[in-house]
Design an enzyme around this catalytic site. Sequence first.
Site, PDB file in Angstrom:
ATOM      1  N   SER A  76       0.835  -1.214   0.000  1.00  0.00           N
ATOM      2  CA  SER A  76       0.000   0.000   0.000  1.00  0.00           C
ATOM      3  C   SER A  76       0.866   1.260   0.000  1.00  0.00           C
ATOM      4  O   SER A  76       0.372   2.361   0.230  1.00  0.00           O
ATOM      5  CB  SER A  76      -0.923   0.006   1.227  1.00  0.00           C
ATOM      6  OG  SER A  76      -0.182  -0.168   2.416  1.00  0.00           O
ATOM      7  N   TYR A 103      -9.272  -8.733  10.898  1.00  0.00           N
ATOM      8  CA  TYR A 103      -8.578  -8.023   9.820  1.00  0.00           C
ATOM      9  C   TYR A 103      -8.336  -8.924   8.609  1.00  0.00           C
ATOM     10  O   TYR A 103      -7.985 -10.091   8.737  1.00  0.00           O
ATOM     11  CB  TYR A 103      -7.226  -7.468  10.319  1.00  0.00           C
ATOM     12  CG  TYR A 103      -6.577  -6.615   9.261  1.00  0.00           C
ATOM     13  CD1 TYR A 103      -6.892  -5.262   9.153  1.00  0.00           C
ATOM     14  CD2 TYR A 103      -5.718  -7.165   8.320  1.00  0.00           C
ATOM     15  CE1 TYR A 103      -6.346  -4.483   8.138  1.00  0.00           C
ATOM     16  CE2 TYR A 103      -5.162  -6.395   7.306  1.00  0.00           C
ATOM     17  CZ  TYR A 103      -5.488  -5.060   7.231  1.00  0.00           C
ATOM     18  OH  TYR A 103      -4.967  -4.283   6.234  1.00  0.00           O
ATOM     19  N   ASN A 157      -2.602  -3.830  12.446  1.00  0.00           N
ATOM     20  CA  ASN A 157      -4.054  -3.813  12.305  1.00  0.00           C
ATOM     21  C   ASN A 157      -4.719  -2.718  13.143  1.00  0.00           C
ATOM     22  O   ASN A 157      -5.573  -1.978  12.652  1.00  0.00           O
ATOM     23  CB  ASN A 157      -4.639  -5.182  12.673  1.00  0.00           C
ATOM     24  CG  ASN A 157      -4.099  -6.271  11.766  1.00  0.00           C
ATOM     25  OD1 ASN A 157      -3.423  -5.972  10.778  1.00  0.00           O
ATOM     26  ND2 ASN A 157      -4.381  -7.519  12.095  1.00  0.00           N
ATOM     27  N   GLU A 184     -20.434  20.282 -15.217  1.00  0.00           N
ATOM     28  CA  GLU A 184     -20.424  18.998 -15.947  1.00  0.00           C
ATOM     29  C   GLU A 184     -19.500  17.993 -15.264  1.00  0.00           C
ATOM     30  O   GLU A 184     -19.857  16.832 -15.055  1.00  0.00           O
ATOM     31  CB  GLU A 184     -19.954  19.201 -17.391  1.00  0.00           C
ATOM     32  CG  GLU A 184     -20.999  19.853 -18.286  1.00  0.00           C
ATOM     33  CD  GLU A 184     -20.460  20.066 -19.696  1.00  0.00           C
ATOM     34  OE1 GLU A 184     -20.038  19.095 -20.333  1.00  0.00           O
ATOM     35  OE2 GLU A 184     -20.445  21.217 -20.148  1.00  0.00           O
ATOM     36  N   ASN A 238     -19.358  26.969 -22.403  1.00  0.00           N
ATOM     37  CA  ASN A 238     -19.800  25.717 -21.784  1.00  0.00           C
ATOM     38  C   ASN A 238     -19.580  25.723 -20.273  1.00  0.00           C
ATOM     39  O   ASN A 238     -18.519  26.140 -19.798  1.00  0.00           O
ATOM     40  CB  ASN A 238     -19.043  24.537 -22.400  1.00  0.00           C
ATOM     41  CG  ASN A 238     -19.289  24.430 -23.897  1.00  0.00           C
ATOM     42  OD1 ASN A 238     -20.370  24.787 -24.384  1.00  0.00           O
ATOM     43  ND2 ASN A 238     -18.297  23.974 -24.628  1.00  0.00           N
ATOM     44  N   THR A 298     -42.079  21.596 -11.160  1.00  0.00           N
ATOM     45  CA  THR A 298     -42.127  20.186 -10.764  1.00  0.00           C
ATOM     46  C   THR A 298     -42.125  19.428 -12.086  1.00  0.00           C
ATOM     47  O   THR A 298     -42.659  19.930 -13.086  1.00  0.00           O
ATOM     48  CB  THR A 298     -43.389  19.805  -9.952  1.00  0.00           C
ATOM     49  OG1 THR A 298     -44.527  19.968 -10.779  1.00  0.00           O
ATOM     50  CG2 THR A 298     -43.537  20.637  -8.685  1.00  0.00           C
ATOM     51  N   HIS A 299     -41.531  18.268 -12.109  1.00  0.00           N
ATOM     52  CA  HIS A 299     -41.420  17.477 -13.354  1.00  0.00           C
ATOM     53  C   HIS A 299     -40.755  18.268 -14.474  1.00  0.00           C
ATOM     54  O   HIS A 299     -41.002  18.010 -15.653  1.00  0.00           O
ATOM     55  CB  HIS A 299     -42.798  16.987 -13.831  1.00  0.00           C
ATOM     56  CG  HIS A 299     -43.610  16.348 -12.750  1.00  0.00           C
ATOM     57  ND1 HIS A 299     -43.562  15.011 -12.476  1.00  0.00           N
ATOM     58  CD2 HIS A 299     -44.485  16.885 -11.851  1.00  0.00           C
ATOM     59  CE1 HIS A 299     -44.381  14.737 -11.470  1.00  0.00           C
ATOM     60  NE2 HIS A 299     -44.952  15.865 -11.052  1.00  0.00           N
ATOM     61  N   LYS A 322     -19.395  29.223 -28.393  1.00  0.00           N
ATOM     62  CA  LYS A 322     -19.753  28.406 -27.229  1.00  0.00           C
ATOM     63  C   LYS A 322     -19.231  28.935 -25.896  1.00  0.00           C
ATOM     64  O   LYS A 322     -18.122  29.421 -25.790  1.00  0.00           O
ATOM     65  CB  LYS A 322     -19.216  26.976 -27.405  1.00  0.00           C
ATOM     66  CG  LYS A 322     -19.857  26.173 -28.504  1.00  0.00           C
ATOM     67  CD  LYS A 322     -21.355  25.971 -28.324  1.00  0.00           C
ATOM     68  CE  LYS A 322     -21.690  25.067 -27.172  1.00  0.00           C
ATOM     69  NZ  LYS A 322     -21.291  23.680 -27.456  1.00  0.00           N
ATOM     70  N   SER A 366     -15.538  26.145 -27.336  1.00  0.00           N
ATOM     71  CA  SER A 366     -15.259  25.016 -28.212  1.00  0.00           C
ATOM     72  C   SER A 366     -14.022  25.319 -29.037  1.00  0.00           C
ATOM     73  O   SER A 366     -13.737  26.475 -29.348  1.00  0.00           O
ATOM     74  CB  SER A 366     -16.472  24.812 -29.122  1.00  0.00           C
ATOM     75  OG  SER A 366     -16.095  24.187 -30.322  1.00  0.00           O
ATOM     76  N   GLN A 406      -7.291  -2.938   3.220  1.00  0.00           N
ATOM     77  CA  GLN A 406      -6.324  -1.978   2.711  1.00  0.00           C
ATOM     78  C   GLN A 406      -6.848  -1.317   1.421  1.00  0.00           C
ATOM     79  O   GLN A 406      -6.657  -0.130   1.200  1.00  0.00           O
ATOM     80  CB  GLN A 406      -5.016  -2.714   2.429  1.00  0.00           C
ATOM     81  CG  GLN A 406      -3.970  -1.921   1.703  1.00  0.00           C
ATOM     82  CD  GLN A 406      -2.722  -2.765   1.482  1.00  0.00           C
ATOM     83  OE1 GLN A 406      -2.015  -3.086   2.428  1.00  0.00           O
ATOM     84  NE2 GLN A 406      -2.463  -3.117   0.242  1.00  0.00           N
TER      85      GLN A 406
HETATM   86  N1  ARG Z   1      -1.215  -1.861   4.796  1.00  0.00           N
HETATM   87  C1  ARG Z   1      -2.279  -2.359   5.615  1.00  0.00           C
HETATM   88  C2  ARG Z   1      -3.536  -1.490   5.434  1.00  0.00           C
HETATM   89  O1  ARG Z   1      -3.429  -0.454   4.860  1.00  0.00           O
HETATM   90  C3  ARG Z   1      -1.874  -2.348   7.040  1.00  0.00           C
HETATM   91  C4  ARG Z   1      -2.272  -3.534   7.835  1.00  0.00           C
HETATM   92  C5  ARG Z   1      -1.665  -4.766   7.330  1.00  0.00           C
HETATM   93  N2  ARG Z   1      -1.882  -5.842   8.242  1.00  0.00           N
HETATM   94  C6  ARG Z   1      -1.494  -7.087   7.989  1.00  0.00           C
HETATM   95  N3  ARG Z   1      -1.729  -7.946   8.871  1.00  0.00           N
HETATM   96  N4  ARG Z   1      -0.921  -7.408   6.865  1.00  0.00           N
HETATM   97  O2  ARG Z   1      -4.578  -1.879   5.847  1.00  0.00           O
END
Ligand code: ARG
Length: 517
Positions: free
Chosen positions: A36, A326, A119, A299, A294, A164-165, A292, A286, A331
């Site tokens: 991550s 967990y 965790n 949007e 826009n 409305t509508h 134009k 445009s 993640q």
């Molecule tokens: N990178 C993990 C997350 O963002 C952290 C926890 C990972 N825990 C594990 N037991 N691998 O959630």
Amino acid sequence: MTKLVTKLKQKNYAKDILHTGRLGAFSTSAAKYTSSIDIDGRLLSAVVSVNAAHVIMLFEQGIIDQPIAGRLLRALKGIPPDLDMKTELEDVHMNVEDYLISELGKDTGGMLNLGKSRNDQVATALRIAVREQLILLGNSIVMIEKALLSQAARNAGSPMPGYTHLQRGQPVTVGHHLLAHFDSVNRDFSRLVDCYLRVNECPMGAGALASSGFNLDRERVAELLGFDSVLENSLDAVSSRDFATEVMYLCAQIMTDLSRLAEEIILWTTKEFSFSEISDKHASTSSMMPQKKNAIVPEIFRARTSQVIGDLVGAMGLLKALPLSYNLDLQELTRNMWSALDKTSSSVSVLAEVIDAMKFNTETLLAATSDDFLYATELAEYLVRKFKLPFREAHGRVGKLVKYCISKSKQFKDLSTEEILQILEVEISQKELGSITDPGKTLQRRSTTGSPNPKLVSASAKKRLLEIAKHERTLYSFQRGISESKKLLWSTADRIKKVGAAHGVRLSEGSSTEVKN
Ligand code: ARG
């Protein structure tokens, strides 16, 4: 040759502090796939704080002694904000621990993760980072509320057709219409405040899933990190992500609410409506059609709304049926949460600018309210009031009058007294009809709470200014809670580093020593 193959093979494996016991080396492709690191940068400072609070608590509980605590805290404070994080270490948590071990050696650095897990740490760091993002989002809501209110106050008495509508219904005022959007986004603000309170609970101390055999003081860690309370059950603390889906729901609701205004801006700025014009600053033209102008911000807002809804739906899908506690799936939910928060905050801020700078074509809007059919309900109510007709009967007679007008391509005001008498079966003078179909008079006749009477609209706009001031105070108090906890955390860390206090002595603010255990 064999040596070269071995070398090449080795290159595909990453060495890290986790793969020294139960497991051998980790494949680089698996590390890359599961890491991550790419989104963990925004968690680094929260992770450092969580580690510092944990170390302080371990020391205060007499679990680690002062020299170790002091060194850990010093090294934590010295972590560079742009720490070069290695993918093979999976995430920010292992990178921080690895950094401390390489700075302090295993004897000291190796104590950092005592009594905690990635965790509980990630769940805590996420909540810390989300708190700040919610404050930013709150500020962008305040920005759009201010823009809506100032336009509403300026146009409190400018009549416009209400729909409305998407069919013309009855006259309202521009201010009234904008206050409707204000009220809806204002409810989102109160959702944000509720959500903040649920986010602000601390999972630390839950460990991997079942807390720790050491006597951890969870309340103290929560206090040092500015949380209102601890998230009690250790399994729930590490596995729940409803705080994140709630944040995403909040974002999806805000975007959905405001996308209705974005869509109206797109409609109002068409030649067909010509009700308003956005500033050149927020428009594009445009590359081929020189005429134009826009409305591109609304949007993109409309499109981002779908993306944010997608983030929420994706996250709910990810959580559905996920066994406790967990799982690394969690993640991936973090990505959806950042995406929703970033998109919502930026969308709301830029839409606020568009609203603030847009101009309403009050002449065109007034001309649109000279469509007599907008007063058909008013006329029916007049028949009830003056001739004591049942409303359904009056509704039918006015309906016939409308049908007659359409067939003759006429407005009410073009009809003769005889034509009116023939269809409505009662006598109404042109003067009475003129007063019924006058937008100003029609609006002033309304005295019901929340109706589009310009006086009521102005008063509502004023009242809502006080709401904004209250929101600013709420956001300030959230921010102050965060800053004060940061001060508490690092001043406590500094005292532990400096004083070299005795093992197991808590150095709290004010009273210098309080023996624990
Ligand atoms: N990178 C993990 C997350 O963002 C952290 C926890 C990972 N825990 C594990 N037991 N691998 O959630």
